[in-house]
Write an enzyme that holds these catalytic residues in place. Structure first.
Site, PDB file in Angstrom:
ATOM      1  N   ASP A  15       0.873  -1.169   0.000  1.00  0.00           N
ATOM      2  CA  ASP A  15       0.000   0.000   0.000  1.00  0.00           C
ATOM      3  C   ASP A  15       0.913   1.222   0.000  1.00  0.00           C
ATOM      4  OD1 ASP A  15      -2.586  -1.384   0.371  1.00  0.00           O
ATOM      5  OD2 ASP A  15      -1.674  -1.983   2.261  1.00  0.00           O
ATOM      6  N   ASP A 126      -6.175  -7.052  -3.123  1.00  0.00           N
ATOM      7  CA  ASP A 126      -6.964  -6.434  -2.063  1.00  0.00           C
ATOM      8  C   ASP A 126      -7.952  -5.412  -2.604  1.00  0.00           C
ATOM      9  OD1 ASP A 126      -7.769  -6.138   0.537  1.00  0.00           O
ATOM     10  OD2 ASP A 126      -6.216  -4.708   1.079  1.00  0.00           O
ATOM     11  N   HIS A 352      -6.129   1.577  -3.935  1.00  0.00           N
ATOM     12  CA  HIS A 352      -7.397   1.436  -3.214  1.00  0.00           C
ATOM     13  C   HIS A 352      -7.430   2.207  -1.898  1.00  0.00           C
ATOM     14  CE1 HIS A 352      -4.815  -2.098  -2.438  1.00  0.00           C
ATOM     15  NE2 HIS A 352      -5.183  -1.965  -1.185  1.00  0.00           N
TER      16      HIS A 352
END
Length: 909
Positions: A15, A126, A352
């Site tokens: 991330d 994810d 995301h």
């Protein structure tokens, strides 16, 4: 007994920004990559590492460590580091269809630049749900397998996955099928993407570790090949993995432990797949779960980000790219390098945890800057394209009339009309003539001769204009220093009628004395009552509580009570909405509103409504304590505060002459926390399903969730619109960056569109306060109400919805000869039930490529006409490669049959 193979795939799910600001993550990435390269160099048995399917990790690393590029390229070429196929790991539903394609294209482009073999896996570890057209997109890119962590089996707190074998697929392997019939192997991370992390070297620990992990993997695997993901979110490299694997081999001789990679693993799985695999179809949105952990309400977290993203995407794919392609036809080089930069900068906001608005405040502050950077670069491309096109448009039709011509461009892909405003310079004087204050003083009192707008045939067009005084401006010549000036200006508003798709229309402001008989254009007002508007297609009455009563004159159908506002408490987080148990939302129904007519011209009327409302100031004190105690949001007991604060909503309803929709602009002054505001549109239709614009499809969804669903809310994602129809009539609500809606179970099939959501924490695995996610201050929303006969596709109303967010471009020019007519279209197309997606130049082939998709689940015909510059047509794909030639009806027109739900890319030489 057949020997099992344990495929251990080393990775880290990166991330880029999330519960820490970007640069915190960035520093850790540099450390991780340094360790990876050291490990690969030191340990020849450390076979490979999967770089999370996103090439941006390479960019981020080399930004700090450019001297390591050679080593990176070496290990990528040796296939010890596996990269691609994406540029970033996006949220699939909150980024546009074309953004998903650009992501894939740039990921492939970057992979080639590093000289590596692309990891041919559609990697969605994810994503908060998966788009239904993913198999078709992947197949067009020669990828026939997808890996995903969500959407099929229920994922709960801490990523615990249900073991219910009766669910959609009893196996982690399945067939995933798009609406067009494209099929890929789908592999679920059934034990999540961390089930092989931190493999023990100590023998006693290793026995306990593998005695649990192996059976867990066997529960879901349909073959003898078991997947163990050696990594997790920001997981550091396991530098002793080779030793740990040797220990596992010693302890479990009946299992073949290999340090694997996805390409090898998938090849082995493919050889053993059983024939009884289940097929899952279309969108994977965790429909068959309790609904509490779908993370769907990230669609409404920090809506200002979604709105900025929508504006940026529209500007890039529906304005700048087609306009630059038109300019290329006129001889201007296509700026691929600038587009890649603009897209990359925008897509850095598409991971995301970024676009979902579910990170800490520092992350989202930086996103605003990136949006602005991408937008500014895109605006430069637009301006350069216009500067190239305007001199080549023939405006001699206005010669001898003291005309001030201006051109209105329509890049939406659909013919359209609309009201535009342009600032026209009637006179310009440069600073080289005198000091600017002197110029302004001399020019300001000069009278403006009354004028009128005419088209290239001399016909007058209804317009409004005002003297706007003197304005500063400057030129930036390509061959000299900047040239500042002062200009005498007017502002003109006019309705440009029937501008062709991919075309423009040139108009001109001329003095009334020059217009002659053409200056007699007249039209009646659209105002038919104190708070009532009417045009050729619609009657709209604003009621005393501010709601809209709308009559579709074509069908006679009446919609009442549209656009009532609802405010509900929210004790959830950035991921999920949760209304306090037992509470009832407030609404503006029957709340008296202030109404006034603020615009009344021959081509537009606007009624403004003001609600001086009061709502609770926040949740009560219980919520803060429950957040501090990390109480899971479905179990919270907090209620709304009894203290009330003002909540002012100003609404503007706009009806244009000839329009088939009513546009709505809302401004909200938010002083309240922990709540959600929605606009309600009761359709009154009897229908079991509705449709929503999604990624390359209009997805049909059930109004009532599946029986496993327990969440009182059934919120869902949308792109451009949501629509409900009973077969005879339909109501569509289009939007700009309002990504969340619900079709309520209230016997009216009410469409509820979220306009604002305020929450105070990130959520997930700890307590991360996010005060800026409360979105205090001024918030705005824009949407459009579109009634129609039948459904949104059969009626063609989708074209209205897709055109709504695309701005017209208006630019002043002068009187001159040119190669293009005053009114012109660069290309044309026809296709019932077919939607336009993009028009651009392909970087590798240098050809023009255009993309459409079939909204129908049956074949449709597409006809495309090009100007004389085209020398042939061919079938392309999402990577914009040249494919088989397409026979043309004549030199400039080709007819194609599109399959059901097909995404079709046409290459034009």
């Amino acid at each position: 007994m057949t020997k099992k193979t344990a495929h251990i795939i080393s990775h880290t799910h990166w991330d880029r920004e999330w519960y820490m600001p970007y640069e915190y993550h960035h520093a850790l990435l540099v450390e991780l990559m340094d360790t990876l390269l050291e490990t690969l160099e030191r340990d020849p048995n450390y076979k490979s590492f999967h770089l999370d399917g996103q090439t941006i990790m390479l960019e981020d690393y080399l930004q700090v460590r450019p001297e390591m590029k050679g080593k990176l390229e070496q290990y990528i070429a040796e296939e010890r580091i596996h990269i691609g196929p994406w540029y970033i790991l996006q949220d699939e539903f909150l980024t546009s269809s074309e953004a998903n394609i650009r992501n894939l294209q740039i990921g492939h482009r970057d992979t080639k630049q590093y000289g590596g073999k692309i990891s041919k896996v559609g990697y969605f570890p994810d994503s908060f749900g998966n788009m239904g057209q993913a198999p078709q997109i992947l197949k067009q890119a020669d990828i026939d397998v997808a890996m995903f962590g969500r959407g099929v089996k229920p994922t709960g707190f801490n990523n615990q996955v249900s073991e219910d074998a009766s669910y959609e697929s009893p196996f982690s392997e399945m067939i995933w099928q798009s609406p067009d019939g494209s099929r890929v192997i789908g592999i679920l991370f059934a034990n999540w993407y961390c089930n092989g992390m931190e493999v023990p070297v100590d023998e006693a620990q290793a026995v306990a570790y593998w005695e649990k992990r192996i059976p867990d993997a066997e529960k879901f695997a349909s073959t003898n090949h078991l997947l163990f993901m050696n990594g997790c979110d920001h997981q550091p490299i396991q530098t002793d993995l080779s030793q740990a694997i040797e220990v596992a081999k010693k302890l479990f001789p009946d299992v073949d432990f290999v340090h694997s990679n996805f390409n090898e693993y998938v090849d082995r799985v493919r050889e053993e797949l059983p024939e009884n695999l289940k097929t899952v179809e279309g969108e994977l949105r965790s429909q068959r779960t309790d609904g509490w952990y779908t993370l769907v309400n990230t669609a409404s977290s920090r809506l200002y980000l979604k709105q900025m993203n929508a504006d940026n995407q529209t500007l890039l794919e529906k304005v700048a790219e087609p306009l630059a392609a038109f300019a290329h036809q006129a001889g201007k080089p296509y700026p691929h390098h600038l587009f890649v930069y603009a897209w990359k900068t925008l897509m850095q906001n598409h991971p995301h945890d970024s676009i979902c608005g579910c990170s800490v405040d520092e992350v989202h502050r930086e996103m605003v800057t990136r949006f602005e950077k991408s937008k500014h670069m895109t605006e430069m491309i637009v301006n350069e394209s216009l500067d190239s096109l305007l001199p080549q448009i023939d405006t001699t039709a206005f010669e001898g009339k003291r005309a001030v011509p201006f051109t209105v461009f329509n890049t939406s892909g659909y013919e359209r009309s609309g009201v535009v405003e342009v600032t026209l310079e009637l006179k310009r004087r440069y600073f080289s003539e005198a000091h600017p204050t002197v110029l302004a003083a001399e020019m300001k009192p000069e009278p403006i001769e009354p004028g009128v707008v005419i088209d290239s045939n001399g016909n007058a067009i209804d317009c409004e204009w005002e003297d706007a005084g003197v304005m500063f401006g400057y030129d930036l010549p390509k061959d000299k220093f900047r040239q500042p000036y002062m200009a005498r200006i007017i502002k003109v508003r006019v309705q440009a009628q029937h501008i062709q798709a991919f075309g423009y229309k040139t108009l001109a402001w001329v003095p009334v004395t020059e217009a002659g008989a053409a200056a007699t254009a007249e039209a009646s007002s659209l105002v038919t009552g104190e708070f009532a508007l009417e045009n050729e297609f619609l009657q709209a009455e604003v009621q005393s509580d501010g709601a809209l009563k709308l009559t579709d004159k074509r069908t006679g159908h009446v919609y009442d009570g549209l656009n009532v506002y609802e405010d509900a408490g929210d004790i959830g987080n950035e991921y999920m909405f949760r209304m306090p148990q037992g509470s009832t939302p407030l609404t503006t129904k029957d709340v008296q509103a202030e109404r006034k007519l603020i615009e009344n011209t021959a081509f537009r009327a606007v009624i403004e409504v003001k609600h001086n409302w009061s709502i609770p100031v926040s949740a009560d004190e219980t919520l803060k304590q429950e957040m501090l105690d990390v109480v899971d949001f479905p179990k919270r007991t907090a209620q709304r505060s009894t203290e009330m604060v003002p909540f002012v909503i100003v609404t503007r309803y706009t009806l244009d002459r000839g329009a088939k929709r009513v546009d709505v602009n809302v401004t909200m002054e938010n002083q309240s926390k922990d709540h959600r505001v929605r606009a309600l549109f009761p359709t009154g239709f009897t229908a079991e399903t509705h449709v929503a614009d999604s990624i390359f499809e209009v997805a049909r969804r059930n109004n009532v969730p599946e029986q496993e669903w327990q969440n009182p809310s059934n919120d869902q994602h949308q792109q451009a619109f949501v629509s409900v129809s009973d077969g005879a009539h339909g109501l569509t609500v289009a939007n700009i960056g309002l990504c969340e809606y619900e079709v309520s179970q209230d016997n009216k099939n009410t469409i509820a569109v979220t306009l604002l959501r305020s929450s105070g924490e990130l959520g997930d695995w700890g307590y991360f306060p996010t005060p800026e996610a409360q979105c205090l201050g001024t918030n705005t929303a824009s949407y459009s109400i579109i009634p129609h006969a039948g459904d949104v596709v059969a009626s063609g109303a989708y074209a209205e919805a897709y055109s709504f967010p695309v701005p017209f471009l208006v630019r002043q020019t002068d009187v001159h000869e040119g190669r293009f007519a005053a009114d012109h279209a660069f290309m044309a197309w026809e296709g019932e039930g077919v939607a336009f997606s993009s028009l651009k130049m392909a970087e590798e082939t240098g050809d023009m490529v255009a993309r459409w998709y079939n909204l129908a689940h049956e074949p449709r015909a597409l006809s495309v006409t090009l100007p004389a510059a085209a020398s042939g047509f061919y079938r392309s794909d999402v990577l914009e490669r040249a494919g088989e030639a397409i026979a043309s009806v004549d030199a400039q027109r080709a007819n194609m049959d599109l399959g059901a739900a097909e995404i079709f890319t046409l290459g034009m030489k």
